[in-house]
Each structure stands twice: as structure tokens, then as C-alpha cells.
Design a protein around this motif. Structure first.
Motif, mmCIF file in Angstrom:
data_model
loop_
_atom_site.group_PDB
_atom_site.id
_atom_site.type_symbol
_atom_site.label_atom_id
_atom_site.label_comp_id
_atom_site.label_asym_id
_atom_site.label_seq_id
_atom_site.Cartn_x
_atom_site.Cartn_y
_atom_site.Cartn_z
ATOM 1 N N ASP A 192 13.787 7.767 8.726
ATOM 2 C CA ASP A 192 13.910 6.899 7.791
ATOM 3 C C ASP A 192 13.278 7.714 6.633
ATOM 4 O OD1 ASP A 192 14.858 4.740 9.224
ATOM 5 O OD2 ASP A 192 12.600 4.512 10.047
ATOM 6 N N THR A 193 12.828 6.683 5.321
ATOM 7 C CA THR A 193 12.318 7.364 4.010
ATOM 8 C C THR A 193 11.079 6.657 3.859
ATOM 9 O OG1 THR A 193 14.472 7.477 3.531
ATOM 10 C CG2 THR A 193 12.845 7.521 1.722
ATOM 11 N N ALA A 194 10.041 7.189 4.298
ATOM 12 C CA ALA A 194 8.654 6.945 4.314
ATOM 13 C C ALA A 194 7.941 7.418 3.024
ATOM 14 C CB ALA A 194 7.881 7.137 5.515
ATOM 15 N N VAL A 195 8.223 6.806 1.871
ATOM 16 C CA VAL A 195 7.603 7.701 0.594
ATOM 17 C C VAL A 195 6.208 7.306 0.692
ATOM 18 C CG1 VAL A 195 7.771 7.524 -1.835
ATOM 19 C CG2 VAL A 195 9.560 7.037 -0.314
ATOM 20 N N GLY A 196 5.505 6.311 0.911
ATOM 21 C CA GLY A 196 4.182 6.203 1.031
ATOM 22 C C GLY A 196 3.514 7.212 1.894
ATOM 23 N N ASP A 197 4.062 7.242 3.212
ATOM 24 C CA ASP A 197 3.332 8.517 3.855
ATOM 25 C C ASP A 197 3.425 9.721 3.373
ATOM 26 O OD1 ASP A 197 3.265 6.300 5.501
ATOM 27 O OD2 ASP A 197 4.261 7.236 7.533
ATOM 28 N N ALA A 198 4.715 10.039 2.854
ATOM 29 C CA ALA A 198 4.574 11.373 2.117
ATOM 30 C C ALA A 198 3.799 11.537 0.907
ATOM 31 C CB ALA A 198 6.253 11.546 1.516
ATOM 32 N N VAL A 199 3.508 10.650 0.042
ATOM 33 C CA VAL A 199 2.449 10.602 -1.026
ATOM 34 C C VAL A 199 1.046 10.852 -0.166
ATOM 35 C CG1 VAL A 199 1.469 9.581 -2.823
ATOM 36 C CG2 VAL A 199 4.005 9.561 -2.554
ATOM 37 N N THR A 200 0.676 10.071 0.527
ATOM 38 C CA THR A 200 -0.441 10.148 1.348
ATOM 39 C C THR A 200 -0.782 11.557 1.845
ATOM 40 O OG1 THR A 200 -0.481 7.656 1.910
ATOM 41 C CG2 THR A 200 -2.112 9.202 3.146
ATOM 42 N N VAL B 162 3.953 2.405 -0.840
ATOM 43 C CA VAL B 162 4.000 3.512 -1.606
ATOM 44 C C VAL B 162 2.791 3.102 -2.801
ATOM 45 C CG1 VAL B 162 5.923 3.076 -3.002
ATOM 46 C CG2 VAL B 162 4.942 5.220 -2.789
ATOM 47 N N ALA B 163 2.816 1.637 -2.900
ATOM 48 C CA ALA B 163 2.092 1.186 -4.039
ATOM 49 C C ALA B 163 0.658 1.661 -3.728
ATOM 50 C CB ALA B 163 2.228 -0.141 -4.327
ATOM 51 N N ARG B 164 0.043 1.653 -2.647
ATOM 52 C CA ARG B 164 -1.214 1.880 -2.033
ATOM 53 C C ARG B 164 -1.591 3.320 -2.384
ATOM 54 N NH1 ARG B 164 -0.608 -2.230 1.772
ATOM 55 N NH2 ARG B 164 -0.017 -0.727 3.419
ATOM 56 N N ALA B 165 -0.561 3.931 -1.885
ATOM 57 C CA ALA B 165 -0.691 5.598 -2.132
ATOM 58 C C ALA B 165 -0.775 5.954 -3.382
ATOM 59 C CB ALA B 165 0.542 6.251 -1.324
ATOM 60 N N ARG B 166 0.098 5.181 -4.330
ATOM 61 C CA ARG B 166 0.006 5.588 -5.640
ATOM 62 C C ARG B 166 -1.524 5.167 -6.377
ATOM 63 N NH1 ARG B 166 3.862 2.706 -10.131
ATOM 64 N NH2 ARG B 166 2.874 0.864 -9.027
ATOM 65 N N THR B 167 -2.036 4.367 -5.728
ATOM 66 C CA THR B 167 -3.340 3.958 -6.251
ATOM 67 C C THR B 167 -4.383 5.044 -6.006
ATOM 68 O OG1 THR B 167 -2.948 1.516 -6.189
ATOM 69 C CG2 THR B 167 -5.611 2.115 -6.125
ATOM 70 N N ALA B 168 -4.242 5.539 -4.585
ATOM 71 C CA ALA B 168 -5.052 6.562 -4.165
ATOM 72 C C ALA B 168 -4.787 7.807 -5.019
ATOM 73 C CB ALA B 168 -4.630 6.876 -2.681
ATOM 74 N N ALA B 169 -3.873 8.105 -5.374
ATOM 75 C CA ALA B 169 -3.573 9.208 -6.353
ATOM 76 C C ALA B 169 -4.118 9.148 -7.617
ATOM 77 C CB ALA B 169 -1.956 9.429 -6.394
ATOM 78 N N THR C 260 2.739 7.658 -11.120
ATOM 79 C CA THR C 260 1.562 7.420 -11.909
ATOM 80 C C THR C 260 1.558 7.242 -13.200
ATOM 81 O OG1 THR C 260 0.853 9.787 -11.874
ATOM 82 C CG2 THR C 260 -0.079 8.360 -9.894
ATOM 83 N N ARG C 261 0.433 6.550 -13.759
ATOM 84 C CA ARG C 261 0.496 6.266 -15.151
ATOM 85 C C ARG C 261 0.987 7.646 -15.984
ATOM 86 N NH1 ARG C 261 -4.038 3.108 -18.762
ATOM 87 N NH2 ARG C 261 -3.170 3.127 -20.697
ATOM 88 N N ASP C 262 1.327 7.486 -16.947
ATOM 89 C CA ASP C 262 1.883 8.925 -18.081
ATOM 90 C C ASP C 262 2.501 9.993 -17.180
ATOM 91 O OD1 ASP C 262 0.335 7.607 -20.452
ATOM 92 O OD2 ASP C 262 -1.250 8.630 -19.272
#
Length: 216
Positions: A108-116, A147-154, A185-187
Motif C-alpha cells: 500500500d501507500t502509507a505516506v504518514g508512516d514514511a514521514v514519521t 499524514v497530517a499528524r506526521a506533518r505536525t510532528a515535522a 509543511t508551511r513554506d
């Protein structure tokens, strides 16, 4: 006549600060076939060997790494962090990138897991001034951590996430919209490749944009 510094002087020279730590996260989910995978790694090789990119990588002593990702619990650092301190170091890194075996198939495509997973790797390059995840993908998230939670962590960690969205030919851009609205992320920014054939050109432009120091 070319002058060569004695080895003792070279070893004693103070190391320059690392400007950027750039983690390249390559999608190897089930929608990426063998030919498309080969196009991704050859595109990475060519981008790293580009003279303009090479000059910046060496000048700024950039730290590079490559990970591959697909579904839940399917992430792998296929090339650990390497400081690009010389043309030889860059050539070795680019050559290895061109022959990377595929880490996963048919998932599958687990983008949030990849970012984490990517975020956990930056502790090894804490001295670099900027931390950037360069993620590529050809579809939206359909498994794993949101992935939104992973982005917040980033954002909390001070890591920038940029993306290459690989779209089908035509006018629609669902993957671009997904990465723009939920991943970067922003910017930060998303660049769109129209089909895998457009990926090498887009990757070169994206890496160059990431390596140029921001102003203001």
C-alpha cells in the motif's frame, strides 16, 4: 604549477558547517512497476551528477540519505547519511544510488508512516542547519498513520517536507492536491511530474530548489 597541501594540513583544516541534510524518500509501493522504479533511481543518479547540483552539494557539505517506502511498517534507509565532502564522495553516492535494489514490492501507500520514519533519521545530522525531506509518490495515502499528524510532528521538529507528485498524463492532478493539502509543511512546495518519464527532469529542478539557501 598545481600546489598540493600536505596531508597534515588537510587533516588539520577545520570542517565547514553542514548547510543542509536532505533525505530523499522514494515511493516503491505496488503502483510502481519495475520500469518505473528503474526510472526513479536513474533519475536520482543523473540529478546528483548534474554540475550545478554537484557544486552546491560539495560546497555546502550537504548530508544526503535515501530511504524507500511503501505500506505500513515498510520503510528502509537504503543509503544511510553521507556527508558530501568531495567529488569522489559524490561520485560514490551517485553510483550506488543508480544500482539500488528495490526494498519492497506490491504494498500500500502509507505516506504518514514514511514521514514519521524519515523524521527519526535526522538525529544523526543534528549539526546541519536545515533538515529537509524530499518525498516522491504517485498516489494519495491509503494505509497507515494519518499524514497530517506526521506533518505536525515535522513542523514541531523544524523539518521541511517538499514533494514530487507523479501524475498520469492529462489535466487532473489528484496526487499534487493531496501532497499540497496534507503533506508538505508551511513554506514548502510540491512539483508535479507528468508521468514517470518526466520524473528525472522534475527531480533535478526540485533538488536544485531545495539546495539554494533561502533569503529573507
Amino acid at each position: 604549477m598545481r600546489h598540493i597541501l600536505p596531508l597534515t594540513l588537510l587533516l588539520a583544516a577545520p570542517a565547514q558547517a553542514c548547510e543542509t541534510a536532505l533525505l530523499l524518500a522514494i515511493d516503491v509501493s505496488g503502483s510502481i512497476d519495475r520500469g518505473e522504479y528503474m526510472l526513479q533511481i536513474s533519475g536520482l543518479h543523473d540529478a546528483l551528477r548534474d554540475p550545478e547540483i554537484a557544486e552546491i552539494l560539495i560546497r555546502d557539505q550537504v548530508a544526503l540519505s535515501v530511504m524507500q517506502w511503501s505500506g505500513t511498517n515498510r520503510q528502509s534507509m537504503v543509503m544511510p547519511w553521507q556527508r558530501i565532502l568531495s567529488p569522489d564522495a559524490l561520485n560514490r553516492f551517485a553510483t550506488t544510488a543508480q544500482t539500488l535494489p528495490r526494498a519492497f514490492d506490491g504494498s500500500d501507500t502509507a505516506v504518514g508512516d514514511a514521514v514519521t520514519y524519515a523524521l527519526q533519521q535526522f538525529a544523526q545530522v543534528s549539526d546541519c542547519k536545515r533538515h529537509i525531506i524530499d518525498i516522491s509518490g504517485d498516489g494519495p495515502e491509503n494505509a497507515g498513520t494519518n499524514v497530517a499528524r506526521a506533518r505536525t510532528a515535522a513542523t514541531t521538529q523544524g523539518v521541511q517536507i517538499n514533494a514530487i507528485a507523479i501524475e498520469d498524463m492529462g489535466l487532473s492532478a489528484p496526487t499534487t492536491s493531496f501532497y499540497k493539502n496534507w503533506v508538505i509543511t508551511r513554506d514548502a512546495f510540491v512539483m508535479t511530474a507528468r508521468g514517470l518519464d518526466d520524473y528525472p527532469r522534475t527531480l533535478r529542478a526540485k533538488i536544485l530548489r531545495e539546495l539554494i539557501k533561502p533569503t529573507g
